[in-house]
Design a protein around this motif. Structure first.
Motif, PDB file in Angstrom:
ATOM      1  N   LEU A 277     -84.016 -60.910 -23.599  1.00 11.68           N
ATOM      2  CA  LEU A 277     -83.105 -59.919 -24.170  1.00 11.68           C
ATOM      3  C   LEU A 277     -83.203 -58.617 -23.395  1.00 11.68           C
ATOM      4  CD1 LEU A 277     -83.748 -60.494 -27.994  1.00 11.68           C
ATOM      5  CD2 LEU A 277     -81.786 -61.284 -26.649  1.00 11.68           C
ATOM      6  N   ILE A 278     -82.058 -58.023 -23.054  1.00 12.30           N
ATOM      7  CA  ILE A 278     -82.009 -56.723 -22.385  1.00 12.30           C
ATOM      8  C   ILE A 278     -81.398 -55.732 -23.371  1.00 12.30           C
ATOM      9  CG2 ILE A 278     -81.059 -55.380 -20.494  1.00 12.30           C
ATOM     10  CD1 ILE A 278     -81.376 -59.113 -20.113  1.00 12.30           C
ATOM     11  N   VAL A 279     -82.130 -54.674 -23.698  1.00  7.35           N
ATOM     12  CA  VAL A 279     -81.704 -53.721 -24.726  1.00  7.35           C
ATOM     13  C   VAL A 279     -81.534 -52.333 -24.108  1.00  7.35           C
ATOM     14  CG1 VAL A 279     -82.249 -52.693 -26.969  1.00  7.35           C
ATOM     15  CG2 VAL A 279     -82.964 -55.043 -26.462  1.00  7.35           C
ATOM     16  N   VAL A 280     -80.397 -51.696 -24.416  1.00 11.36           N
ATOM     17  CA  VAL A 280     -80.140 -50.317 -23.995  1.00 11.36           C
ATOM     18  C   VAL A 280     -80.609 -49.381 -25.103  1.00 11.36           C
ATOM     19  CG1 VAL A 280     -78.370 -48.620 -23.457  1.00 11.36           C
ATOM     20  CG2 VAL A 280     -78.174 -50.937 -22.561  1.00 11.36           C
TER      21      VAL A 280
ATOM     22  N   LYS B 177     -73.613 -48.163 -14.157  1.00  8.06           N
ATOM     23  CA  LYS B 177     -74.735 -48.251 -13.223  1.00  8.06           C
ATOM     24  C   LYS B 177     -75.181 -49.705 -13.102  1.00  8.06           C
ATOM     25  CE  LYS B 177     -76.327 -43.554 -14.203  1.00  8.06           C
ATOM     26  NZ  LYS B 177     -75.226 -43.130 -15.069  1.00  8.06           N
ATOM     27  N   VAL B 178     -75.560 -50.077 -11.893  1.00  6.76           N
ATOM     28  CA  VAL B 178     -75.945 -51.453 -11.609  1.00  6.76           C
ATOM     29  C   VAL B 178     -77.402 -51.487 -11.163  1.00  6.76           C
ATOM     30  CG1 VAL B 178     -75.433 -53.539 -10.294  1.00  6.76           C
ATOM     31  CG2 VAL B 178     -73.579 -51.967 -10.906  1.00  6.76           C
ATOM     32  N   PHE B 179     -78.177 -52.399 -11.770  1.00 10.10           N
ATOM     33  CA  PHE B 179     -79.578 -52.597 -11.418  1.00 10.10           C
ATOM     34  C   PHE B 179     -79.785 -54.072 -11.048  1.00 10.10           C
ATOM     35  CE2 PHE B 179     -79.232 -49.137 -14.367  1.00 10.10           C
ATOM     36  CZ  PHE B 179     -80.108 -48.166 -13.901  1.00 10.10           C
ATOM     37  N   ASP B 180     -80.767 -54.328 -10.197  1.00  3.80           N
ATOM     38  CA  ASP B 180     -81.072 -55.727  -9.925  1.00  3.80           C
ATOM     39  C   ASP B 180     -81.915 -56.294 -11.068  1.00  3.80           C
ATOM     40  OD1 ASP B 180     -83.714 -54.900  -9.550  1.00  3.80           O
ATOM     41  OD2 ASP B 180     -83.621 -54.993  -7.368  1.00  3.80           O
ATOM     42  N   GLY B 181     -82.267 -57.560 -10.975  1.00  2.00           N
ATOM     43  CA  GLY B 181     -82.986 -58.210 -12.069  1.00  2.00           C
ATOM     44  C   GLY B 181     -84.343 -57.603 -12.364  1.00  2.00           C
TER      45      GLY B 181
ATOM     46  N   THR C 267     -74.385 -55.630 -19.716  1.00  4.49           N
ATOM     47  CA  THR C 267     -74.089 -57.048 -19.483  1.00  4.49           C
ATOM     48  C   THR C 267     -74.915 -57.505 -18.293  1.00  4.49           C
ATOM     49  OG1 THR C 267     -72.318 -58.678 -19.253  1.00  4.49           O
ATOM     50  CG2 THR C 267     -72.160 -56.735 -17.871  1.00  4.49           C
ATOM     51  N   VAL C 268     -75.040 -58.829 -18.145  1.00 10.24           N
ATOM     52  CA  VAL C 268     -75.826 -59.410 -17.055  1.00 10.24           C
ATOM     53  C   VAL C 268     -74.928 -60.360 -16.271  1.00 10.24           C
ATOM     54  CG1 VAL C 268     -77.868 -60.747 -16.435  1.00 10.24           C
ATOM     55  CG2 VAL C 268     -77.915 -59.273 -18.450  1.00 10.24           C
TER      56      VAL C 268
ATOM     57  N   GLY D 162     -77.943 -62.245 -12.077  1.00 11.93           N
ATOM     58  CA  GLY D 162     -79.047 -61.546 -12.720  1.00 11.93           C
ATOM     59  C   GLY D 162     -78.974 -60.038 -12.660  1.00 11.93           C
ATOM     60  N   GLN D 163     -77.949 -59.465 -12.022  1.00 12.20           N
ATOM     61  CA  GLN D 163     -77.818 -58.012 -11.991  1.00 12.20           C
ATOM     62  C   GLN D 163     -77.479 -57.483 -13.384  1.00 12.20           C
ATOM     63  OE1 GLN D 163     -74.919 -57.289  -8.840  1.00 12.20           O
ATOM     64  NE2 GLN D 163     -76.566 -56.658  -7.466  1.00 12.20           N
ATOM     65  N   ILE D 164     -77.980 -56.293 -13.676  1.00 16.10           N
ATOM     66  CA  ILE D 164     -77.778 -55.663 -14.987  1.00 16.10           C
ATOM     67  C   ILE D 164     -76.801 -54.506 -14.816  1.00 16.10           C
ATOM     68  CG2 ILE D 164     -78.898 -54.492 -16.910  1.00 16.10           C
ATOM     69  CD1 ILE D 164     -81.526 -55.872 -15.998  1.00 16.10           C
ATOM     70  N   ILE D 165     -75.704 -54.527 -15.591  1.00 20.60           N
ATOM     71  CA  ILE D 165     -74.681 -53.484 -15.512  1.00 20.60           C
ATOM     72  C   ILE D 165     -74.671 -52.715 -16.830  1.00 20.60           C
ATOM     73  CG2 ILE D 165     -72.236 -52.996 -15.136  1.00 20.60           C
ATOM     74  CD1 ILE D 165     -72.012 -55.626 -13.654  1.00 20.60           C
ATOM     75  N   VAL D 166     -74.782 -51.389 -16.724  1.00 21.31           N
ATOM     76  CA  VAL D 166     -74.869 -50.528 -17.915  1.00 21.31           C
ATOM     77  C   VAL D 166     -73.748 -49.489 -17.869  1.00 21.31           C
ATOM     78  CG1 VAL D 166     -76.342 -48.964 -19.240  1.00 21.31           C
ATOM     79  CG2 VAL D 166     -77.370 -50.812 -17.899  1.00 21.31           C
TER      80      VAL D 166
END
Length: 522
Positions: A367-370, A427-431, A409-410, A414-418
């Protein structure tokens, strides 16, 4: 020998000189940066005097670097395109195999139905024969009996005619009693005739309407490329942007419904949404504190609000997990609550959050939580809620990346977009949580957003961003480049909030006050 020739050839080209076609005898010894052409001394004075120019060596290095960059880009794209060509070749063969298989199924169905028809025809003819034979036998029996009676009557008729014509009074009187009794009995004799006639008719079936029902039909449709089709390209880590399908110029609105439920007591505020594998939609109604379920036709299925320690206080977003459970962020008591699809509590994750908002799950089931209060992302083990990794959202100098993060979203890779509501940008982050890129600045023009809300990606990597205050949805390429405004106010869009892609590859949008819209875009 060959190395000598190669070196000799290189030596010749290194001393080669080009002459100007406009000024006789002048050598091309300069390069105009403004016009990007080779020039001679006279060209420089006459036509390029106010332009920036450099010598051949410096310009050669500069443009060699540019060409090198393009060469690298082309080199990077070639494997992906080559792999896609392989995919198309395999798909073409698959279509041919499916055609042969379906043709065989059609022939098998025709043969089966032909056998059924022959059997049914035989049964009908046999039934017809049996009924008619039985009827003929009955008629023959009746005919024989009545013929006997008729013969007796005709014989008595002949006798009486002779008696009346040639008999004496004595003969008539002596036999009248016996004759009268016999004739009276014969006159009132009941003849056993047919009670009814045989009726025959053939009721033909409806050939026009019945044949499709009986035989079947070929259903032809265009299916969006599914995850199973695209995932075959993942092993090479090649960006799909080189082989992306075209987006429709005008998205087609397929479905629109209001996300209301029987337990609503306030206006609907669909702040979060996620998709089930069967195409049903899970929608968070923040103000009514409900998790609502709708089928792919927009029909209400059920809802729940939790109970006890799992009662929802201020739910915001939801994600359907890999195991089928749903995880809901609840900033009312600073927690994430996990339920089964029918609302049974599974787990409560707390103690890590200050104001949890957006939530997503990756292919690993994590789970990825903002957290907009702590301005960070946390990645959790979904079995026990422990933190696996924290993305603090700070650059190398310690400055915050996040201002007011909302949704997450992912991607398939596997990149994470916020979405960052107050920045405003995405903003985009890698895994592993390393900052990769950002998109958008404050405004209403291209590459600008006012209030970025929901975000999602499809199977091809296209990125959709809801710009709530501008009443539009941005479509971005997988590498974050702006493609176009996908939907806007002129399309009837009003304060888009959360976004998702369903199992058919359609975009689903929730709007302020409860409207849900489904768009086909390929």
């Amino acid at each position: 020998m060959y190395p000598t020739l190669g070196k000799y050839d290189e030596d010749i080209r290194s001393h080669q000189q080009l002459r100007c076609c406009h000024h006789q005898g002048e050598l091309l010894q300069h390069f105009c940066n403004d016009c990007e052409v080779l020039i001679c001394r006279e060209c420089k004075v006459s036509d390029h005097d106010n332009h920036k120019w450099t010598g051949l060596e410096e310009a050669g290095k500069q443009y060699s670097m540019r060409i090198g960059v393009l060469h690298g880009s082309i080199t990077g794209k070639i494997p992906g395109i080559a792999l896609y060509v392989q995919f198309l070749d395999g798909y073409r063969k698959q279509v041919d195999e499916h055609k042969k298989k379906m043709a065989a199924e059609i022939q098998d169905q025709a043969d089966s139905i032909h056998d059924m028809i022959e059997q049914h025809k035989g049964a009908l003819i046999s039934q017809l024969n049996d009924v008619c034979i039985q009827e003929v036998q009955t008629v023959q029996e009746k005919e024989a009996k009545i013929h006997t009676v008729l013969t007796g009557m005709e014989s008595n008729q002949n006798y009486l005619e002779r008696l009346l014509k040639f008999g004496t009074e004595l003969e008539v009187l002596s036999s009248h009693k016996q004759i009268t009794k016999h004739l009276t009995k014969m006159l009132y004799q009941q003849i056993d005739g047919l009670p009814n006639k045989l009726g025959l008719a053939f009721n033909r079936g409806d050939k026009q309407q019945g044949i499709e029902t009986l035989f079947g039909k070929v259903e032809i449709c265009r299916l969006p490329m599914g995850k199973a089709d695209v995932d075959s390209l993942d092993a090479t880590d090649i960006a799909m942007s080189s082989v992306l399908p075209n987006i429709s110029s005008v998205p087609e609105l397929l479905l629109q419904f209001e996300s209301k439920g029987p337990n609503d007591t306030k206006d609907i505020w669909p702040s979060g949404m996620s998709m089930c594998k069967d195409g049903s939609m899970v929608i968070i109604d923040r103000d009514n504190k409900r998790v609502k379920f709708y089928n792919d036709s927009g029909e209400f299925l059920r809802d729940f609000g939790g109970s006890g320690d799992h009662a929802l206080g201020s739910p915001y977003d939801v994600t359907v997990m890999v195991n089928g459970n749903v995880a809901v962020t609840d900033y009312g008591d600073e927690s994430v609550k996990i339920f089964t699809l029918d609302g049974k509590p599974v787990l409560k994750i707390s103690g890590h959050f200050k104001h949890p908002r957006g939530i997503a799950s990756n292919s690993k089931g994590q789970l990825i939580v903002v957290d907009c209060g702590l301005r960070r992302l946390t990645i959790h083990n979904s079995d026990d809620g422990t933190i696996i990794h924290t993305v603090e959202g700070k650059d190398e100098e310690g400055f915050d990346y996040f201002t007011d993060p909302y949704y997450v979203t992912v991607t398939r890779s596997g990149q994470i977009i916020v979405t960052d509501w107050a920045a405003p940008n995405i903003k985009v982050f890698d895994g592993q949580g390393k900052f990769v890129a950002k998109y958008g600045t404050y405004g209403i023009r291209q590459d600008q957003v006012l209030q970025p809300y929901g975000v999602c990606t499809d199977y091809f990597g296209y990125i959709f961003v809801a710009d709530n205050h501008n009443h539009r949805i941005h479509l971005l390429m997988p590498d974050g480049r702006f493609q176009k405004f996908f939907l806007s106010k002129k399309d009837g869009l009003w304060h888009p909030m959360s976004l998702g892609i369903n199992n058919k590859g359609y975009l689903v949008v929730t709007e302020g006050l409860g409207q849900v819209k489904v768009f086909k875009y390929m």
